[in-house]
Design a protein around this motif. Structure first.
Motif, PDB file in Angstrom:
ATOM      1  N   ILE A   1       6.366  -4.132   0.241  1.00 17.25           N
ATOM      2  CA  ILE A   1       7.397  -3.441  -0.532  1.00 17.25           C
ATOM      3  C   ILE A   1       7.651  -4.218  -1.825  1.00 17.25           C
ATOM      4  CG2 ILE A   1       9.797  -2.612  -0.531  1.00 17.25           C
ATOM      5  CD1 ILE A   1       8.019  -1.205   1.538  1.00 17.25           C
ATOM      6  N   ASN A   2       7.752  -3.488  -2.928  1.00 15.43           N
ATOM      7  CA  ASN A   2       8.060  -4.038  -4.258  1.00 15.43           C
ATOM      8  C   ASN A   2       6.964  -4.925  -4.833  1.00 15.43           C
ATOM      9  OD1 ASN A   2      10.619  -2.793  -4.285  1.00 15.43           O
ATOM     10  ND2 ASN A   2      11.522  -4.538  -3.228  1.00 15.43           N
ATOM     11  N   GLU A   3       5.761  -4.859  -4.296  1.00 16.23           N
ATOM     12  CA  GLU A   3       4.685  -5.683  -4.823  1.00 16.23           C
ATOM     13  C   GLU A   3       3.512  -4.825  -5.269  1.00 16.23           C
ATOM     14  OE1 GLU A   3       5.527  -9.816  -2.410  1.00 16.23           O
ATOM     15  OE2 GLU A   3       3.547  -8.937  -2.332  1.00 16.23           O
ATOM     16  N   GLU A   4       2.903  -5.257  -6.357  1.00 12.39           N
ATOM     17  CA  GLU A   4       1.698  -4.610  -6.860  1.00 12.39           C
ATOM     18  C   GLU A   4       0.556  -4.921  -5.909  1.00 12.39           C
ATOM     19  OE1 GLU A   4      -0.868  -5.989 -10.520  1.00 12.39           O
ATOM     20  OE2 GLU A   4       0.954  -4.989 -11.192  1.00 12.39           O
ATOM     21  N   ILE A   5      -0.314  -3.936  -5.722  1.00 13.12           N
ATOM     22  CA  ILE A   5      -1.495  -4.147  -4.882  1.00 13.12           C
ATOM     23  C   ILE A   5      -2.690  -3.532  -5.600  1.00 13.12           C
ATOM     24  CG2 ILE A   5      -0.986  -2.087  -3.525  1.00 13.12           C
ATOM     25  CD1 ILE A   5      -2.424  -3.343  -1.156  1.00 13.12           C
ATOM     26  N   GLU A   6      -3.832  -4.202  -5.526  1.00 17.27           N
ATOM     27  CA  GLU A   6      -5.086  -3.679  -6.063  1.00 17.27           C
ATOM     28  C   GLU A   6      -6.062  -3.498  -4.915  1.00 17.27           C
ATOM     29  OE1 GLU A   6      -6.971  -5.749  -9.275  1.00 17.27           O
ATOM     30  OE2 GLU A   6      -5.176  -5.657 -10.519  1.00 17.27           O
ATOM     31  N   VAL A   7      -6.706  -2.327  -4.884  1.00 16.39           N
ATOM     32  CA  VAL A   7      -7.713  -2.060  -3.865  1.00 16.39           C
ATOM     33  C   VAL A   7      -8.959  -1.505  -4.540  1.00 16.39           C
ATOM     34  CG1 VAL A   7      -6.092  -1.718  -1.979  1.00 16.39           C
ATOM     35  CG2 VAL A   7      -6.739   0.212  -3.366  1.00 16.39           C
ATOM     36  N   THR A   8     -10.106  -1.949  -4.082  1.00 19.76           N
ATOM     37  CA  THR A   8     -11.378  -1.417  -4.551  1.00 19.76           C
ATOM     38  C   THR A   8     -11.867  -0.435  -3.504  1.00 19.76           C
ATOM     39  OG1 THR A   8     -11.864  -3.432  -5.775  1.00 19.76           O
ATOM     40  CG2 THR A   8     -13.732  -2.003  -5.248  1.00 19.76           C
ATOM     41  N   LEU A   9     -12.127   0.793  -3.936  1.00 16.32           N
ATOM     42  CA  LEU A   9     -12.511   1.857  -3.017  1.00 16.32           C
ATOM     43  C   LEU A   9     -14.011   2.116  -3.139  1.00 16.32           C
ATOM     44  CD1 LEU A   9      -9.491   4.235  -3.653  1.00 16.32           C
ATOM     45  CD2 LEU A   9      -9.786   2.550  -1.831  1.00 16.32           C
TER      46      LEU A   9
ATOM     47  N   ALA B   1     -17.537  -0.394 -13.268  1.00 12.94           N
ATOM     48  CA  ALA B   1     -16.371  -0.103 -12.439  1.00 12.94           C
ATOM     49  C   ALA B   1     -15.125  -0.053 -13.321  1.00 12.94           C
ATOM     50  CB  ALA B   1     -16.218  -1.154 -11.348  1.00 12.94           C
ATOM     51  N   GLU B   2     -14.216   0.858 -12.982  1.00  9.77           N
ATOM     52  CA  GLU B   2     -12.995   1.034 -13.763  1.00  9.77           C
ATOM     53  C   GLU B   2     -11.776   0.609 -12.967  1.00  9.77           C
ATOM     54  OE1 GLU B   2     -12.352   4.675 -15.951  1.00  9.77           O
ATOM     55  OE2 GLU B   2     -14.476   5.178 -15.737  1.00  9.77           O
ATOM     56  N   LEU B   3     -10.713   0.310 -13.688  1.00  8.23           N
ATOM     57  CA  LEU B   3      -9.417   0.014 -13.094  1.00  8.23           C
ATOM     58  C   LEU B   3      -8.497   1.190 -13.404  1.00  8.23           C
ATOM     59  CD1 LEU B   3      -7.340  -1.904 -11.764  1.00  8.23           C
ATOM     60  CD2 LEU B   3      -6.901  -2.796 -14.065  1.00  8.23           C
ATOM     61  N   HIS B   4      -7.892   1.758 -12.369  1.00  8.08           N
ATOM     62  CA  HIS B   4      -6.971   2.881 -12.506  1.00  8.08           C
ATOM     63  C   HIS B   4      -5.595   2.403 -12.062  1.00  8.08           C
ATOM     64  CE1 HIS B   4     -10.453   5.632 -12.761  1.00  8.08           C
ATOM     65  NE2 HIS B   4     -10.988   4.777 -11.911  1.00  8.08           N
ATOM     66  N   GLU B   5      -4.546   2.856 -12.735  1.00  4.33           N
ATOM     67  CA  GLU B   5      -3.197   2.463 -12.354  1.00  4.33           C
ATOM     68  C   GLU B   5      -2.413   3.666 -11.846  1.00  4.33           C
ATOM     69  OE1 GLU B   5      -2.403  -1.472 -15.040  1.00  4.33           O
ATOM     70  OE2 GLU B   5      -1.462   0.387 -15.704  1.00  4.33           O
ATOM     71  N   VAL B   6      -1.661   3.429 -10.788  1.00  3.94           N
ATOM     72  CA  VAL B   6      -0.794   4.440 -10.183  1.00  3.94           C
ATOM     73  C   VAL B   6       0.602   3.842 -10.106  1.00  3.94           C
ATOM     74  CG1 VAL B   6      -0.301   5.779  -8.093  1.00  3.94           C
ATOM     75  CG2 VAL B   6      -2.673   5.424  -8.807  1.00  3.94           C
ATOM     76  N   ARG B   7       1.570   4.580 -10.637  1.00  2.00           N
ATOM     77  CA  ARG B   7       2.961   4.122 -10.602  1.00  2.00           C
ATOM     78  C   ARG B   7       3.662   4.700  -9.379  1.00  2.00           C
ATOM     79  NH1 ARG B   7       6.143   4.900 -15.682  1.00  2.00           N
ATOM     80  NH2 ARG B   7       5.822   7.091 -15.210  1.00  2.00           N
TER      81      ARG B   7
ATOM     82  N   ASP C   1     -14.655   1.589  -7.962  1.00  3.61           N
ATOM     83  CA  ASP C   1     -13.510   1.477  -8.859  1.00  3.61           C
ATOM     84  C   ASP C   1     -12.338   0.835  -8.126  1.00  3.61           C
ATOM     85  OD1 ASP C   1     -14.942   2.699 -10.892  1.00  3.61           O
ATOM     86  OD2 ASP C   1     -13.697   4.505 -10.967  1.00  3.61           O
ATOM     87  N   THR C   2     -11.440   0.248  -8.892  1.00  8.84           N
ATOM     88  CA  THR C   2     -10.247  -0.397  -8.353  1.00  8.84           C
ATOM     89  C   THR C   2      -9.018   0.413  -8.741  1.00  8.84           C
ATOM     90  OG1 THR C   2     -11.270  -2.577  -8.425  1.00  8.84           O
ATOM     91  CG2 THR C   2      -8.867  -2.522  -8.402  1.00  8.84           C
ATOM     92  N   VAL C   3      -8.096   0.536  -7.810  1.00 16.10           N
ATOM     93  CA  VAL C   3      -6.815   1.199  -8.070  1.00 16.10           C
ATOM     94  C   VAL C   3      -5.719   0.153  -7.938  1.00 16.10           C
ATOM     95  CG1 VAL C   3      -5.222   3.030  -7.377  1.00 16.10           C
ATOM     96  CG2 VAL C   3      -7.702   3.382  -7.163  1.00 16.10           C
ATOM     97  N   ARG C   4      -4.900   0.071  -8.977  1.00 16.58           N
ATOM     98  CA  ARG C   4      -3.750  -0.843  -8.973  1.00 16.58           C
ATOM     99  C   ARG C   4      -2.497   0.006  -8.795  1.00 16.58           C
ATOM    100  NH1 ARG C   4      -3.474  -3.843 -14.208  1.00 16.58           N
ATOM    101  NH2 ARG C   4      -5.019  -5.170 -13.210  1.00 16.58           N
ATOM    102  N   PHE C   5      -1.761  -0.254  -7.723  1.00 15.75           N
ATOM    103  CA  PHE C   5      -0.505   0.433  -7.458  1.00 15.75           C
ATOM    104  C   PHE C   5       0.624  -0.422  -8.013  1.00 15.75           C
ATOM    105  CE2 PHE C   5      -3.453   2.053  -4.339  1.00 15.75           C
ATOM    106  CZ  PHE C   5      -3.203   3.417  -4.363  1.00 15.75           C
ATOM    107  N   LEU C   6       1.379   0.145  -8.945  1.00 19.26           N
ATOM    108  CA  LEU C   6       2.441  -0.583  -9.633  1.00 19.26           C
ATOM    109  C   LEU C   6       3.792  -0.251  -9.020  1.00 19.26           C
ATOM    110  CD1 LEU C   6       1.230   0.167 -13.270  1.00 19.26           C
ATOM    111  CD2 LEU C   6       0.822  -1.910 -11.942  1.00 19.26           C
ATOM    112  N   ALA C   7       4.553  -1.270  -8.684  1.00 18.88           N
ATOM    113  CA  ALA C   7       5.901  -1.077  -8.137  1.00 18.88           C
ATOM    114  C   ALA C   7       6.859  -0.840  -9.303  1.00 18.88           C
ATOM    115  CB  ALA C   7       6.309  -2.289  -7.313  1.00 18.88           C
TER     116      ALA C   7
END
Length: 142
Positions: free
Chosen positions: A78-86, A18-24, A47-53
């Protein structure tokens, strides 16, 4: 006990793949105001997606009607990082709740089937529909 250890050993390689992907989440980039970067992401199930604030005032949340069967909605603060596994294969629509009507949305492809216009619900706000059509056009050009 030995059977449990064998089962665990079988599961570890899948988890290791599984990979970690980042989205700004941004106020602006070269595609315009209120973008996710990247705005189209291809991931594998699990895979996990990390949304960066990255810029203030944003969050990441699923768009109603754009969650694949078996998927679960999520909403970040709002203004917080979140990680979700899809895990659910299909096309996921993601929005920034405060800036949704301004077109702050993205697509995540889980699995091998790319997104098409048919994946876009009829009731999307016009700015979101336009943003997603632009995303799909850029994907064709790649």
């Amino acid at each position: 006990m030995l059977l449990r250890a064998a089962l665990l050993a079988c599961l570890l390689p899948a988890a290791a793949l599984a990979e970690l992907h980042e989205v700004r989440m941004l106020n602006r980039n070269d595609t315009g105001p209120m973008p996710f970067e990247p705005d189209y992401l291809v991931v594998r199930p699990g895979d996990t997606v990390r949304f960066l604030a990255t810029d203030p005032g944003h969050n990441a949340a699923t768009i109603a009607g754009m969650i694949p069967e078996g998927g679960e909605k999520f909403i970040g603060k709002i203004n917080e990082e979140i990680e979700v596994t899809l895990d659910a294969e299909g096309i996921w629509g993601i929005k920034c709740s405060p800036h949704y009507t301004m077109g702050m949305a993205m697509l995540i492809q889980v699995g091998d089937r790319p997104a098409t216009k048919a994946d876009l619900p009829d009731d999307l706000p016009e700015a979101v529909r336009q943003r997603m059509l632009e995303i799909l056009e850029r994907r064709k050009a790649d």
